[in-house]
Design a protein around this motif. Structure first.
Motif, PDB file in Angstrom:
ATOM      1  N   ILE B 279      40.335  35.526  41.291  1.00 19.10           N
ATOM      2  CA  ILE B 279      40.629  35.049  39.937  1.00 19.10           C
ATOM      3  C   ILE B 279      39.350  34.857  39.137  1.00 19.10           C
ATOM      4  N   ASP B 280      39.512  34.889  37.829  1.00 22.36           N
ATOM      5  CA  ASP B 280      38.338  34.879  36.963  1.00 22.36           C
ATOM      6  C   ASP B 280      37.407  33.698  37.233  1.00 22.36           C
ATOM      7  N   ASP B 281      36.135  34.019  37.440  1.00 22.15           N
ATOM      8  CA  ASP B 281      35.085  33.012  37.635  1.00 22.15           C
ATOM      9  C   ASP B 281      33.853  33.415  36.819  1.00 22.15           C
ATOM     10  N   THR B 282      34.109  33.855  35.582  1.00 26.00           N
ATOM     11  CA  THR B 282      33.003  34.227  34.699  1.00 26.00           C
ATOM     12  C   THR B 282      31.996  33.076  34.594  1.00 26.00           C
ATOM     13  N   THR B 335      36.309  43.884  34.894  1.00 23.97           N
ATOM     14  CA  THR B 335      36.305  42.742  35.810  1.00 23.97           C
ATOM     15  C   THR B 335      37.665  42.554  36.489  1.00 23.97           C
ATOM     16  N   GLY B 336      38.736  42.673  35.732  1.00 23.36           N
ATOM     17  CA  GLY B 336      40.066  42.503  36.321  1.00 23.36           C
ATOM     18  C   GLY B 336      40.386  43.605  37.322  1.00 23.36           C
ATOM     19  N   LEU B 337      39.940  44.809  37.039  1.00 21.88           N
ATOM     20  CA  LEU B 337      40.206  45.920  37.960  1.00 21.88           C
ATOM     21  C   LEU B 337      39.372  45.768  39.234  1.00 21.88           C
ATOM     22  N   PHE B 338      38.154  45.249  39.090  1.00 24.22           N
ATOM     23  CA  PHE B 338      37.344  44.901  40.272  1.00 24.22           C
ATOM     24  C   PHE B 338      38.123  43.926  41.158  1.00 24.22           C
ATOM     25  N   ARG B 339      38.704  42.905  40.556  1.00 27.26           N
ATOM     26  CA  ARG B 339      39.456  41.903  41.346  1.00 27.26           C
ATOM     27  C   ARG B 339      40.678  42.550  42.001  1.00 27.26           C
ATOM     28  N   THR B 340      41.350  43.439  41.256  1.00 29.92           N
ATOM     29  CA  THR B 340      42.521  44.133  41.796  1.00 29.92           C
ATOM     30  C   THR B 340      42.130  44.968  43.019  1.00 29.92           C
ATOM     31  N   VAL B 341      41.019  45.694  42.899  1.00 28.82           N
ATOM     32  CA  VAL B 341      40.566  46.547  44.000  1.00 28.82           C
ATOM     33  C   VAL B 341      40.193  45.692  45.215  1.00 28.82           C
ATOM     34  N   ASP B 358      45.419  37.878  57.991  1.00 26.86           N
ATOM     35  CA  ASP B 358      46.856  38.089  57.746  1.00 26.86           C
ATOM     36  C   ASP B 358      47.218  38.083  56.259  1.00 26.86           C
ATOM     37  N   ALA B 359      46.373  38.674  55.430  1.00 25.32           N
ATOM     38  CA  ALA B 359      46.682  38.707  53.991  1.00 25.32           C
ATOM     39  C   ALA B 359      47.817  39.695  53.737  1.00 25.32           C
ATOM     40  N   LYS B 360      48.948  39.174  53.275  1.00 29.71           N
ATOM     41  CA  LYS B 360      50.127  40.019  52.988  1.00 29.71           C
ATOM     42  C   LYS B 360      50.432  40.064  51.489  1.00 29.71           C
ATOM     43  N   THR B 361      50.050  38.998  50.791  1.00 30.62           N
ATOM     44  CA  THR B 361      50.289  38.924  49.347  1.00 30.62           C
ATOM     45  C   THR B 361      48.995  38.444  48.688  1.00 30.62           C
ATOM     46  N   ALA B 362      48.644  39.064  47.571  1.00 32.14           N
ATOM     47  CA  ALA B 362      47.395  38.705  46.891  1.00 32.14           C
ATOM     48  C   ALA B 362      47.627  38.639  45.392  1.00 32.14           C
ATOM     49  N   LEU B 363      46.781  37.857  44.722  1.00 34.13           N
ATOM     50  CA  LEU B 363      46.882  37.728  43.272  1.00 34.13           C
ATOM     51  C   LEU B 363      45.521  38.021  42.643  1.00 34.13           C
ATOM     52  N   ALA B 364      45.522  38.866  41.629  1.00 30.93           N
ATOM     53  CA  ALA B 364      44.308  39.085  40.831  1.00 30.93           C
ATOM     54  C   ALA B 364      44.574  38.591  39.419  1.00 30.93           C
ATOM     55  N   PHE B 365      43.621  37.829  38.886  1.00 35.04           N
ATOM     56  CA  PHE B 365      43.758  37.332  37.513  1.00 35.04           C
ATOM     57  C   PHE B 365      42.472  37.614  36.750  1.00 35.04           C
ATOM     58  N   GLY B 366      42.603  38.231  35.584  1.00 40.66           N
ATOM     59  CA  GLY B 366      41.439  38.543  34.755  1.00 40.66           C
ATOM     60  C   GLY B 366      41.503  37.846  33.410  1.00 40.66           C
ATOM     61  N   THR B 373      41.127  34.512  24.411  1.00 38.14           N
ATOM     62  CA  THR B 373      42.071  33.685  25.152  1.00 38.14           C
ATOM     63  C   THR B 373      43.090  34.634  25.761  1.00 38.14           C
ATOM     64  N   SER B 374      42.575  35.675  26.399  1.00 41.59           N
ATOM     65  CA  SER B 374      43.402  36.780  26.863  1.00 41.59           C
ATOM     66  C   SER B 374      43.364  36.826  28.379  1.00 41.59           C
ATOM     67  N   GLY B 375      44.526  36.681  29.011  1.00 38.26           N
ATOM     68  CA  GLY B 375      44.577  36.697  30.471  1.00 38.26           C
ATOM     69  C   GLY B 375      45.636  37.660  30.970  1.00 38.26           C
ATOM     70  N   ALA B 376      45.382  38.275  32.140  1.00 36.21           N
ATOM     71  CA  ALA B 376      46.349  39.188  32.746  1.00 36.21           C
ATOM     72  C   ALA B 376      46.343  38.991  34.254  1.00 36.21           C
ATOM     73  N   CYS B 377      47.527  39.102  34.820  1.00 34.52           N
ATOM     74  CA  CYS B 377      47.741  38.705  36.206  1.00 34.52           C
ATOM     75  C   CYS B 377      48.557  39.768  36.924  1.00 34.52           C
ATOM     76  N   VAL B 378      48.210  40.078  38.175  1.00 34.23           N
ATOM     77  CA  VAL B 378      49.030  40.991  38.979  1.00 34.23           C
ATOM     78  C   VAL B 378      49.195  40.395  40.372  1.00 34.23           C
ATOM     79  N   VAL B 379      50.418  40.433  40.871  1.00 34.40           N
ATOM     80  CA  VAL B 379      50.707  40.004  42.243  1.00 34.40           C
ATOM     81  C   VAL B 379      50.950  41.255  43.066  1.00 34.40           C
ATOM     82  N   LEU B 380      50.207  41.386  44.159  1.00 28.28           N
ATOM     83  CA  LEU B 380      50.273  42.587  44.999  1.00 28.28           C
ATOM     84  C   LEU B 380      50.790  42.224  46.382  1.00 28.28           C
ATOM     85  N   GLY B 381      51.520  43.156  46.984  1.00 28.38           N
ATOM     86  CA  GLY B 381      52.034  42.911  48.330  1.00 28.38           C
ATOM     87  C   GLY B 381      51.752  44.091  49.246  1.00 28.38           C
ATOM     88  N   ALA B 382      51.463  43.794  50.524  1.00 25.75           N
ATOM     89  CA  ALA B 382      51.191  44.863  51.484  1.00 25.75           C
ATOM     90  C   ALA B 382      52.485  45.618  51.775  1.00 25.75           C
TER      91      ALA B 382
END
Ligand SMILES: [Zn+2]
Lengths: 162, 382
Positions: B279-282, B335-341, B358-366, B373-382
Motif C-alpha cells: 500500500i502507498d507509503d510515499t 507506483t501502483g503497478l509496481f505494488r501490483t507486480v 502462504d500468501a493466497k490473497t493480496a491487496l495493492a493500493f496506489g 486525492t486519488s486512490g485505486a485499489c485491487v484485490v488479487l487472489g492466487a
C-alpha cells in the motif's frame, strides 16, 4: 524479440535538454471574482451559503460540492479563525533550503465549511499549534491586487494567550 | 456473472535511481518483452492496451501518442489512462469482463531521473488562484496532512519513523529494493527537516522503472501463460481536489476505493481475509493513514501496531514486504503497478527473501501523490 544490449560506457551516453515556457491565464470565476474584489476593496472574507446543506463555504464558491446546488447567497465571515493544521517548510520550490522555514497552515473559520491555506506570521520565533486562534493581516489597501497574497499572513489573534 | 479475469504475465525493470543507458521507450520495451515472455503471447495476439502516462512528468506534450510502438501495439486499440497503474488495471479488467476484449495489457513507467523540476510540475497541479500564488514548495501539503493525521489519530513521530525503518529494511532483502538500508528510528528522526513534522528521510526518493502486466479472460488463457493470479476486486475514488474542502486527517479516497473493491471481492474483514498488503507509503505517515483508511487497522491503531512489529513480513498483517516506495523508490504513476507486480510475485510464491508465508490473497493500493486525492485499489487472489 530479445532484450536489447545495454551500453555500459559512460562516454557513449547522450542526453538532450528540453524545456518550454509554460504560460497560462486563469480566471477566478463568478464566485472567485466576488471573493477577491471584496478582499481587496473591503478587506474582508466572503463566503457563500448553501441553502439546502445550511453550510457556508469559505472562500466563496459557485456550487456546493455536497448537494450540487448553485450558491448565490454571499455572506461576509469573520476574518479570524483556528489553525486546523500546520507545517514548517524547510525547502523552497527549487529544492533549496529555507532558513528560517516558512510556517504554513490550513485555517478554518467558525461555523464555515472550507478554509484557507496561508502563511503564519507574528513576532520572530513565534510558535504555533493546532487549535490556535489566528487573525488575518492584510497588505495596505494600495498594495492589494485582488489575489490571495492581499493577505500578508495570519498572526495570533488578539487576546488569545495559551 | 462477468467473466473472471486473471493476470497471466508481468514484466518489470529493476527500479533504480537513474537509468542513463536507456530511453524511456526502451525501458518500457524491456518490461514488455519480459511480460509477453511470461504470458506466452505475442503482442499482436493482445486485444487492447492501457498505457498510463502524464504529460508533464513525461516532458512530452500529448505523451499518450507515444505509447504504442514500444508495446507492440501499433494499429491496435489503445486506451491511455491519465492515472495510476491500478486505474489501468481496473480499466483492463472492465474491458475484458464485459467481453469487449479477451486479453489486455497495462503499462506504466517512471523516468523520474529525467525530470529536472519535479516540484514546479507538482506546483502546476495546485489551484492557480488560491494556492499557487503562495509560491511555496507544494510538498507542504504533505506536512499539513501529517500534522492533522497525527493530531486526530494519536500517531507519534516514532511510529511514523518505524514505517521507514521497516520498509527500508525489507528492501534490503528485495532485489528491487534500490533504497534498502538499515536505519533506526533515531536516524530517521534526526535526519534533515523537510516539511515538519515530515522529515526528509520519511519521503520516498524517486526511482526509474517500467512495468507491463498482461491480463486475460478465464476462458481464453493462453496455453503457455504463467499461473494465473485472479483479479477479485477493484475500486477507485477521489476526495475533493480542493485543499479547502478535502479531509486533512483521513484518506477518504482510500476508504471509498477499498469499500468498492471489498464488496466486489467479498472481503468482510480485510485484516483477516487478506494475507499481504502493498500500500502507498510515499511518505511515512501515509502508510499508517492508508492502513486505517483501508480498514486493516482501527483508527488510531496503525502506528501502535507498526511499532509492535505486526506489519513485518512475518507479522499478522504484512505491509510492504517489498520495501514499498520508501525502500524501492517512488515511481510516479507506475507506483501502483509496481505494488501490483509485487503482489503477483507474492501470490505465485516467487518473492524470495521477502515472501509472505502462504500468501493466497493480496491487496495493492496506489495514491497519485501530492496534491491529489486519488486512490485505486485491487484485490488479487492466487
Ligand atoms: Zn449543499
Amino acid at each position: 524479440m530479445g532484450l536489447i544490449q545495454k551500453s555500459s560506457s559512460n562516454q557513449e551516453l547522450r542526453h538532450y535538454r528540453g524545456n518550454i515556457p509554460v504560460g497560462n491565464l486563469y480566471t477566478a470565476g463568478i464566485a472567485g471574482d466576488r471573493f477577491f474584489v471584496d478582499l481587496r476593496d473591503k478587506g474582508r472574507l466572503l463566503g457563500t451559503r448553501c441553502p439546502s446543506c445550511e453550510r457556508t463555504f469559505v472562500p466563496a464558491r459557485h456550487f456546493c460540492e455536497e448537494c450540487f446546488t448553485r450558491l448565490e447567497e454571499y455572506v461576509p465571515v469573520p476574518s479570524s479563525g483556528t489553525v486546523h493544521s500546520l507545517t514548517a517548510a524547510h525547502v523552497d520550490l527549487d529544492g533549496k533550503p529555507l532558513d528560517p522555514p516558512h510556517v504554513l497552515a490550513f485555517i478554518t473559520f467558525e461555523g464555515c465549511a472550507g478554509g484557507l491555506v496561508h502563511r503564519l506570521g507574528g513576532a520572530p520565533g513565534q510558535s504555533f499549534r493546532i487549535g490556535d486562534r489566528v487573525e488575518m493581516v492584510l497588505k495596505d489597501r494600495k498594495k492589494r491586487t485582488g489575489g490571495i497574497n492581499d493577505i500578508e499572513h495570519f498572526r495570533p489573534a488578539k487576546g488569545s494567550r495559551r | 456473472m462477468p467473466r473472471r479475469v486473471a493476470i497471466i504475465g508481468v514484466g518489470a525493470t529493476v527500479p533504480r535511481p537513474v537509468t542513463p543507458e536507456l530511453s524511456y521507450r526502451e525501458l518500457i520495451h524491456e518490461a514488455a518483452v519480459r511480460a509477453y515472455e511470461e504470458a506466452g503471447v505475442e503482442p499482436r495476439e493482445i486485444g487492447t492496451f492501457m498505457p498510463c502516462t502524464e504529460d508533464f512528468y513525461e516532458g512530452i506534450s500529448i505523451s499518450d501518442e507515444y505509447s504504442n510502438d514500444q508495446l507492440g501495439a501499433v494499429l491496435k486499440p489503445v486506451h491511455t489512462i491519465g492515472g495510476d497503474g491500478i486505474h489501468g488495471i481496473a480499466t483492463a479488467y472492465m474491458q475484458i469482463a464485459t467481453g469487449l476484449f479477451d486479453t489486455a495489457v497495462v503499462e506504466a513507467h517512471s523516468k523520474a531521473s529525467n525530470v529536472l523540476t519535479p516540484h514546479h510540475i507538482m506546483n502546476y497541479a495546485m489551484d492557480p488562484v488560491l494556492n499557487r500564488p503562495l509560491g511555496e514548495n507544494p510538498l507542504y501539503v504533505a506536512g499539513l496532512e501529517m500534522s492533522r493525521f497525527m493530531h486526530e489519530s494519536g500517531a507519534t513521530s516514532e511510529e511514523c519513523a518505524w514505517v521507514v525503518v521497516k520498509n527500508r529494511r525489507n528492501a534490503l532483502s528485495n532485489p528491487n529494493g534500490a533504497f534498502g538500508a538499515k536505519v533506526t528510528v533515531h536516524d530517521v528522526l534526526s535526519g534533515p527537516a523537510a516539511f515538519c513534522p515530515l522529515g526528509a528521510l520519511e519521503m520516498a526518493p524517486p526511482s526509474d522503472a517500467a512495468f507491463v502486466v498482461v491480463l486475460a479472460a478465464e476462458d481464453r488463457l493462453p496455453a503457455r501463460a504463467a499461473s494465473p493470479v485472479w483479479i477479485r476486486g477493484v475500486g477507485w475514488s477521489n476526495d475533493s481536489p480542493t485543499l479547502e474542502t478535502r479531509s486533512w486527517a483521513r484518506a477518504l479516497y482510500a476508504e471509498a476505493a477499498a469499500q468498492r473493491a471489498y464488496r466486489m471481492a467479498g472481503i468482510r474483514n480485510p485484516a483477516r481475509d487478506i494475507d499481504c498488503f502493498e500500500i502507498d507509503d510515499t511518505f511515512s505517515y501515509k502508510e499508517l493513514q492508508h492502513l486505517e483508511a483501508l480498514g486493516i487497522c482501527d483508527r488510531g491503531e496503525a502506528g501502535k501496531r507498526t511499532a509492535r512489529g505486526e506489519t513485518e513480513i512475518d507479522g499478522a498483517t504484512p505491509v510492504n514486504a517489498s520495501g514499498g516506495s520508501l525502500g524501492c523508490g517512488h515511481m510516479l504513476d507506475a507506483t501502483g503497478l509496481f505494488r501490483t507486480v509485487e503482489c503477483v510475485r507474492q501470490l505465485r510464491g516467487e518473492a524470495g527473501q521477502v515472501q509472505v508465508k502462504d500468501a493466497k490473497t493480496a491487496l495493492a493500493f496506489g495514491w497519485r501523490g501530492v496534491p491529489t486525492t486519488s486512490g485505486a485499489c485491487v484485490v488479487l487472489g492466487a
